[in-house]
Design a protein around this motif. Structure first.
Motif, short mmCIF file in Angstrom:
data_model
loop_
_atom_site.label_atom_id
_atom_site.label_comp_id
_atom_site.label_asym_id
_atom_site.label_seq_id
_atom_site.Cartn_x
_atom_site.Cartn_y
_atom_site.Cartn_z
N LYS A 1 -42.50 -19.30 -33.32
CA LYS A 1 -41.33 -19.48 -34.18
C LYS A 1 -40.09 -19.03 -33.43
N LEU A 2 -38.95 -19.56 -33.83
CA LEU A 2 -37.68 -19.02 -33.39
C LEU A 2 -37.07 -18.25 -34.56
N CYS A 3 -36.20 -17.29 -34.27
CA CYS A 3 -35.59 -16.50 -35.34
C CYS A 3 -34.33 -15.83 -34.79
N THR A 4 -33.61 -15.15 -35.66
CA THR A 4 -32.44 -14.39 -35.24
C THR A 4 -32.85 -12.97 -34.89
N VAL A 5 -31.95 -12.24 -34.25
CA VAL A 5 -32.27 -10.86 -33.88
C VAL A 5 -32.39 -9.98 -35.12
N GLY A 6 -31.65 -10.32 -36.19
CA GLY A 6 -31.80 -9.56 -37.43
C GLY A 6 -33.17 -9.74 -38.04
N ASP A 7 -33.67 -10.99 -38.02
CA ASP A 7 -35.03 -11.25 -38.51
C ASP A 7 -36.04 -10.44 -37.70
N TYR A 8 -35.84 -10.41 -36.39
CA TYR A 8 -36.79 -9.69 -35.53
C TYR A 8 -36.76 -8.19 -35.80
N ALA A 9 -35.56 -7.66 -36.05
CA ALA A 9 -35.47 -6.24 -36.38
C ALA A 9 -36.25 -5.94 -37.66
N ALA A 10 -36.14 -6.82 -38.66
CA ALA A 10 -36.90 -6.63 -39.90
C ALA A 10 -38.40 -6.71 -39.64
N MET A 11 -38.80 -7.61 -38.75
CA MET A 11 -40.22 -7.71 -38.41
C MET A 11 -40.73 -6.43 -37.76
N ARG A 12 -39.95 -5.88 -36.85
CA ARG A 12 -40.37 -4.65 -36.18
C ARG A 12 -40.40 -3.47 -37.15
N LEU A 13 -39.49 -3.44 -38.11
CA LEU A 13 -39.48 -2.34 -39.07
C LEU A 13 -40.65 -2.41 -40.04
N THR A 14 -41.08 -3.62 -40.38
CA THR A 14 -42.09 -3.79 -41.43
C THR A 14 -43.47 -4.17 -40.92
N GLY A 15 -43.57 -4.58 -39.65
CA GLY A 15 -44.84 -5.07 -39.14
C GLY A 15 -45.12 -6.51 -39.52
N ARG A 16 -44.11 -7.19 -40.03
CA ARG A 16 -44.26 -8.59 -40.41
C ARG A 16 -44.56 -9.42 -39.16
N THR A 17 -45.44 -10.42 -39.27
CA THR A 17 -45.83 -11.22 -38.10
C THR A 17 -45.12 -12.56 -38.01
N ALA A 18 -44.39 -12.95 -39.05
CA ALA A 18 -43.63 -14.21 -39.03
C ALA A 18 -42.25 -13.94 -39.60
N PRO A 19 -41.22 -14.55 -39.03
CA PRO A 19 -39.85 -14.25 -39.49
C PRO A 19 -39.55 -14.84 -40.86
#
Length: 520
Positions: free
Chosen positions: A202-220
Motif C-alpha cells: 500500500k501507499l500512504c501518508t507519513v501521518g498514516d504511518y505514524a498512526a500505524m506505528r503507534l497502534t500496531g496497525r498493519t494497513a493504513p
C-alpha cells in the motif's frame, strides 16, 4: 458516533481522563502538545527539529526517513509516560501530499517522498510509457481493448503522447489536475520508472504511518483531509476517483482504505489510548488557531504560506483549492510554495555574503540573521522607502511549477538590504492578499476575524504590517505556538467522542487565545 468512538468516550469519562495529545509531523520540525480538555491549557510541549531528511539521487528529490520520524514521536510519548494514564486520546497532524510505501506487515519499505519532491516535473523519457494504457491493449485504430473508456480513453492516450512531463501526461490521462509533489503523481513516476519497491502493498501518508506505528496497525487508514492531498480524489463523494486512476494505469489496490466522513480511530496504543486517523496539517492548523469554525480567515506562514476559510458546503473559487475538512465541512485554501521558505532563501544569500567577507562558516547565527532582516524590513517601511516589486516564485507555483521569481522597479535607492528584504516580504503578502481576493463575496462578507499563525507571521512584524495594509484589517495572533499539534489534539477529542463536534470542542477547550501584536 460509531460504536468504537462511543466506547472510547465512555472509557475516558469513566476513568476521569482529562488530557488529549496532539502530534504534528512538519517538514522541518516535530511537535507534541498535551492539552487539558477542561479549558484548553497546553500543559506540556515538545518541539524538535525534523532530522529525517535523506539525500536524493537527483536535485529535484526531497526524501525523509519515515521510521526516524515515527521513532521520534514514540520517544516523545515515552517522555510523557506519567501523563499517559490520564490521556483520553491522541491525534496526529502531518505534512500533506507526500507518500511512502508499506509492506503487508505495515512497515515502511521506502523513504517518504515529501510534498516538495519535484520528480513529477521531469521530462518524459523513452521507454517510460509501458503502463500508459491503463491495463488495456489497443487495436489498429488506437482504441483501447479491455481498458477503461473506449474511444474517449484512446483520445486521452493520443493527447498524452504529446505531453512533455510526467505531470502533464497524468493530468491528460485522468482529466484532473495533479500538482507537482502530490502523492499519486509521485507514485505514477515511480511505477513507470521501476521505483516502487517489490514488497510494497500500500501507499500512504507519513501521518498514516505514524498512526500505524503507534497502534500496531498493519494497513493504513487515511482521512479524507490527507487523501485529497494525494490527487485523483473526488471531492463530492469524498473518495478516490477509481476511473481516473484506471485511465492512468494506477492499480487501485495500492490505495489506502478511507476513514469515515466524521473521522475514525486508527486503533489504540499498547496502553489502550485511542489514536485518531491522521489529518492534514492545513486543517489541523485551522482547528488549532481559530476561535470558531465559521467567520475566521486564517493566514498561516511557515515553510510555505496558506490562506484558509471554513465553508459548511462545497464552493468553487478560481485560484483556490477546496479541501475536505474533518467532520464533513470544507476548507477553501490558497497555498503558496514559498512563504517562509522564500524568506529563508534570502537569509541564506545574506549569510553566504557575511561568511565570505571574513566571518567564516557558521559565524552568523540564525537568530541574529533573522533579527537583522526583520529590523531592515521595518526600517524600510518606517522610512517610507520605495520598494522593489518582488514576485517571490522562487519555487514555482501550484498552477505553474516552472514560473520564475522576478524583481522589478529596482533603482539605486532600492538596491539596499533594507528595501530588498521589505520588497520580498511585500511579495509574500501580495500572494496571500491575492488568494483572499479570490474568495466569493458572500464568504468574505461573513469574515469576522483575521487570524495569523506560523512563525513567519508571529516573529515578523514587518510581514504582518504589510499583510494588514493589503487586507485592510488587523491580524490577531494565536497564543498557541504549535497550532497544528493543538488542532490534532482537538480532533482527537472529537474522534474519541469527548465532544460531539468541533465547535463544542473549541468552546470547551478555549479555542484560540488571540491577541494583536507580538507574541515572543
Amino acid at each position: 458516533m460509531s460504536e468504537n468512538r462511543g466506547n472510547a468516550a465512555r472509557a475516558a469519562i469513566e476513568a476521569g481522563k482529562r488530557y488529549v495529545i496532539g502530534l504534528d509531523v512538519g517538514t522541518t520540525s516535530l511537535c507534541a502538545a498535551a492539552v487539558d480538555t477542561r479549558g484548553g491549557t497546553v500543559v506540556r510541549t515538545i518541539v524538535r527539529p525534523n532530522l529525517a531528511a535523506i539525500a536524493g539521487e537527483a536535485p529535484d528529490e526531497r526524501l525523509q526517513d519515515p521510521d526516524r520520524i515515527a521513532d521520534e514521536l514514540l520517544a516523545m510519548l515515552e517522555e510523557w509516560r506519567d501523563l499517559l494514564p490520564e490521556t483520553a486520546a491522541i491525534g496526529i497532524s502531518a505534512q500533506m501530499h507526500g507518500i511512502l510505501y508499506v509492506d503487508g506487515s505495515g512497515r515502511a519499505v521506502s523513504p517518504l517522498y515529501t510534498w516538495q519532491d519535484g520528480r513529477g516535473e521531469r521530462l518524459l523519457t523513452d521507454g517510460a510509457d509501458e503502463d500508459a494504457n491503463g491495463g488495456g491493449a489497443t487495436d489498429n485504430r488506437g482504441t483501447v481493448i479491455g481498458g477503461t473508456g473506449g474511444r474517449k480513453t484512446a483520445d486521452r492516450q493520443n493527447a498524452a503522447a504529446g505531453a512533455a512531463t510526467y505531470r502533464q501526461r497524468l493530468e491528460t490521462l485522468t482529466g484532473s489536475p495533479v500538482p507537482s509533489g502530490y502523492g499519486l503523481l509521485t507514485h505514477d513516476v515511480l511505477r513507470r520508472t521501476g521505483g516502487v519497491p517489490e514488497a510494497a502493498a500500500k501507499l500512504c501518508t507519513v501521518g498514516d504511518y505514524a498512526a500505524m506505528r503507534l497502534t500496531g496497525r498493519t494497513a493504513p487508514l487515511v482521512d479524507a483531509t490527507q487523501a485529497a492531498g494525494l490527487g485523483l480524489f473526488d471531492l463530492r463523494s469524498r473518495s478516490f476517483d477509481a476511473d481516473a486512476a484506471a485511465r492512468a494505469g494506477i492499480d487501485a489496490a495500492m490505495l489506502p482504505e478511507l476513514a469515515g466522513p466524521s473521522g475514525a480511530l486508527a486503533g489504540t496504543t499498547p496502553e489502550g489510548i485511542p489514536v485518531a486517523a491522521a489529518i492534514g496539517d492545513n486543517q489541523a492548523s485551522y482547528l488549532g488557531t481559530v476561535p470558531a469554525l465559521a467567520g475566521s480567515l486564517l493566514f498561516n506562514v511557515g515553510t510555505g504560506a496558506q490562506l484558509s476559510l471554513y465553508a459548511p458546503e462545497p464552493v468553487e473559487a478560481a485560484g483556490l483549492e477546496l479541501r475536505p475538512f474533518p467532520g464533513g465541512g470544507w476548507l477553501l485554501s490558497g497555498a503558496s510554495l514559498g512563504g517562509g521558505k522564500t524568506y529563508a532563501l534570502l537569509a541564506s544569500f545574506y549569510r553566504e555574503i557575511a561568511e565570505a567577507l571574513g566571518g567564516g562558516e557558521g559565524s552568523v547565527s540564525a537568530d541574529r540573521l533573522y533579527a537583522a532582516m526583520n529590523g531592515w524590513a521595518m526600517s524600510a517601511l518606517d522610512e517610507g522607502r520605495t520598494l522593489p516589486r518582488v514576485d517571490p516564485a522562487f519555487f514555482g507555483t501550484r498552477a505553474d511549477p516552472h514560473r520564475k521569481a522576478r524583481i522589478a522597479g529596482l533603482d539605486a535607492t532600492g538596491f539596499t538590504p533594507q528595501a530588498l528584504t521589505a520588497g520580498l516580504l511585500a511579495g509574500v503578502a501580495d500572494e496571500l492578499a491575492a488568494f483572499a481576493a479570490q474568495l466569493p463575496a458572500e464568504f468574505l462578507a461573513g469574515v469576522r476575524r483575521h487570524v495569523g499563525a506560523g512563525n513567519g507571521l508571529r516573529r515578523n512584524p514587518a510581514l504582518r504590517r504589510l499583510l494588514e495594509e493589503r487586507i485592510g484589517a488587523p491580524i490577531e495572533l494565536t497564543g498557541a505556538r504549535e497550532e497544528a499539534a493543538f488542532g490534532a489534539a482537538v480532533h482527537a477529542a472529537v474522534c474519541a467522542g469527548i465532544f460531539t463536534d468541533y465547535d463544542e470542542a473549541l468552546t470547551c477547550m478555549g479555542g484560540a487565545r488571540l491577541t494583536e501584536g507580538d507574541i515572543v
